[in-house]
Design an enzyme around this catalytic site. Structure first.
Site, short mmCIF file in Angstrom:
data_model
loop_
_atom_site.label_atom_id
_atom_site.label_comp_id
_atom_site.label_asym_id
_atom_site.label_seq_id
_atom_site.Cartn_x
_atom_site.Cartn_y
_atom_site.Cartn_z
N TYR A 195 84.75 66.17 26.30
CA TYR A 195 85.19 64.76 26.22
C TYR A 195 83.97 63.84 26.13
O TYR A 195 83.89 62.96 25.26
CB TYR A 195 86.01 64.45 27.46
N1 LIG Z 1 92.02 55.94 31.59
C1 LIG Z 1 90.74 56.07 31.84
O1 LIG Z 1 90.33 56.26 32.99
C2 LIG Z 1 89.72 55.98 30.73
C3 LIG Z 1 88.38 55.97 31.10
C4 LIG Z 1 87.42 55.89 30.10
C5 LIG Z 1 87.79 55.83 28.77
N2 LIG Z 1 89.11 55.83 28.44
C6 LIG Z 1 89.44 55.77 27.02
O2 LIG Z 1 90.37 54.74 26.78
C7 LIG Z 1 91.23 55.09 25.69
C8 LIG Z 1 92.69 54.95 26.11
O3 LIG Z 1 92.93 55.80 27.20
P1 LIG Z 1 94.25 55.71 28.11
O4 LIG Z 1 93.81 56.01 29.48
O5 LIG Z 1 94.99 54.47 27.83
O6 LIG Z 1 95.04 56.98 27.54
P2 LIG Z 1 96.62 57.36 27.62
O7 LIG Z 1 97.29 56.56 28.67
O8 LIG Z 1 96.66 58.84 27.68
O9 LIG Z 1 97.17 56.87 26.20
C9 LIG Z 1 96.65 57.47 25.05
C10 LIG Z 1 97.19 56.78 23.82
O10 LIG Z 1 96.57 57.42 22.68
C11 LIG Z 1 97.59 57.85 21.79
N3 LIG Z 1 97.17 59.04 21.06
C12 LIG Z 1 96.83 60.26 21.53
N4 LIG Z 1 96.54 61.10 20.52
C13 LIG Z 1 96.72 60.39 19.38
C14 LIG Z 1 96.59 60.68 18.00
N5 LIG Z 1 96.24 61.90 17.58
N6 LIG Z 1 96.86 59.71 17.10
C15 LIG Z 1 97.23 58.47 17.51
N7 LIG Z 1 97.37 58.14 18.79
C16 LIG Z 1 97.12 59.08 19.72
C17 LIG Z 1 98.80 58.10 22.65
O11 LIG Z 1 99.96 58.02 21.81
P3 LIG Z 1 101.34 58.83 22.18
O12 LIG Z 1 101.92 58.07 23.35
O13 LIG Z 1 102.15 58.73 20.96
O14 LIG Z 1 100.93 60.20 22.55
C18 LIG Z 1 98.68 56.95 23.64
O15 LIG Z 1 99.22 55.76 23.10
C19 LIG Z 1 90.84 56.52 25.29
O16 LIG Z 1 89.97 56.49 24.19
C20 LIG Z 1 90.12 57.04 26.52
O17 LIG Z 1 89.19 58.05 26.21
C21 LIG Z 1 90.09 55.90 29.39
#
Ligand SMILES: NC(=O)c1ccc[n+]([C@@H]2O[C@H](COP(=O)([O-])OP(=O)(O)OC[C@H]3O[C@@H](n4cnc5c(N)ncnc54)[C@H](OP(=O)(O)O)[C@@H]3O)[C@@H](O)[C@H]2O)c1
Length: 245
Positions: free
Chosen positions: A153
């Site tokens: 990741y």
């Molecule tokens: N949460 C954290 O602690 C954290 C920390 C650092 C960075 N981030 C980054 O922030 C971003 C958002 O994270 P999050 O925590 O909001 O994640 P999340 O709650 O798991 O949501 C992920 C989103 O990405 C979509 N997705 C996954 N695979 C996809 C694909 N192949 N094509 C299009 N959409 C796709 C999902 O759509 P579906 O619902 O349709 O599956 C969902 O809307 C990510 O890039 C993550 O790496 C998050």
């Protein structure tokens, strides 16, 4: 801040941080393409929420790991709303694994969604984004914290940070800025899935405020980056993590 007349694409906007960013961009006046991969119902719910306060949005399915679907996401957005001013490359996945448990499939899937998806969406932006546009990519503060089980990741996010730096000077002549937000731990499925309450608690204690980040904390930072006051900021990665690192 007003985003009236602007059009935004937010990838992965059906849940978590992307959902909140789509809603806040729409509250500021942007028309929003709410991209999702499989959660159709959740994406429709985001669109409904936006329409309820008088905003405009459309749910658009596209798996960002497939170049043809990224192209279709842009063409559908252009068909629907006529232009693209803001691209938020938020879609991403995380699976925690010790290096000995990482398979080729896990490695390729992470790079396909997190890096290839971001890269080819930037390519579409180069072709179709209006002058004066804004791109925001997504990394993680873990790329600085270097925690175990995050190797694949964090490697994908390191690549995203580098391509953000790299592309700034290609986008500059089009008056497009490109930056990267690197959140700390945010209370979403991606962070919470598979973690014990004790582990979640230990992460909570690692920042300056003793709480997890909320999607709104990150969406607020996005609003700063899409504002007219931020046009001299490009090629940067900005950690938004409550002082975690
Ligand atoms: N949460 C954290 O602690 C954290 C920390 C650092 C960075 N981030 C980054 O922030 C971003 C958002 O994270 P999050 O925590 O909001 O994640 P999340 O709650 O798991 O949501 C992920 C989103 O990405 C979509 N997705 C996954 N695979 C996809 C694909 N192949 N094509 C299009 N959409 C796709 C999902 O759509 P579906 O619902 O349709 O599956 C969902 O809307 C990510 O890039 C993550 O790496 C998050």
């Amino acid at each position: 801040m007003s985003l009236n007349g602007k059009v935004a694409i937010v990838t992965g906007a059906s849940r978590g941080i992307g959902r909140q960013m789509a809603i806040q961009l729409a509250r500021s006046g942007a028309k929003v393409a709410v991209n999702y991969s499989s959660s159709r119902g959740k994406a429709d719910e985001v669109v409904m929420t936006i329409e309820q306060f008088g905003g405009q949005a459309a749910a658009i399915q596209a798996d960002v790991s497939k170049v043809s679907e990224v192209e279709a996401l842009f063409s559908e957005t252009l068909e629907r709303f006529g232009r693209v001013d803001i691209l938020v490359n938020n879609a991403g996945i995380l699976e925690n694994n010790a290096i000995t448990d990482v398979t080729e499939e896990i490695f390729d899937r992470h790079f396909a969604i997190n890096v290839k998806g971001t890269y080819f969406a930037c390519q579409q932006a180069m072709k179709h984004m209006a002058k004066g546009g804004t791109i925001v990519n997504f990394s993680t503060s873990v790329s600085g914290a270097m925690l175990p089980t995050y190797s694949v990741y964090a490697a994908t996010k390191g690549a995203v940070e580098q391509l953000t730096r790299q592309l700034a000077k290609e986008f500059g002549p089009k008056d497009i800025v490109i930056n990267c937000i690197a959140p700390g731990q945010v209370s979403t499925d991606l962070f919470l899935n598979g973690k014990s309450p004790e582990l979640v608690d230990s992460f909570r204690r690692m920042n300056a405020f003793g709480r997890l980040g909320e999607p709104e904390d990150i969406a607020n930072a996005l609003e700063l980056l899409v504002s007219d006051k931020a046009r001299w900021i490009t090629g940067q990665t900005i950690r938004v993590n409550g002082g975690f690192i």
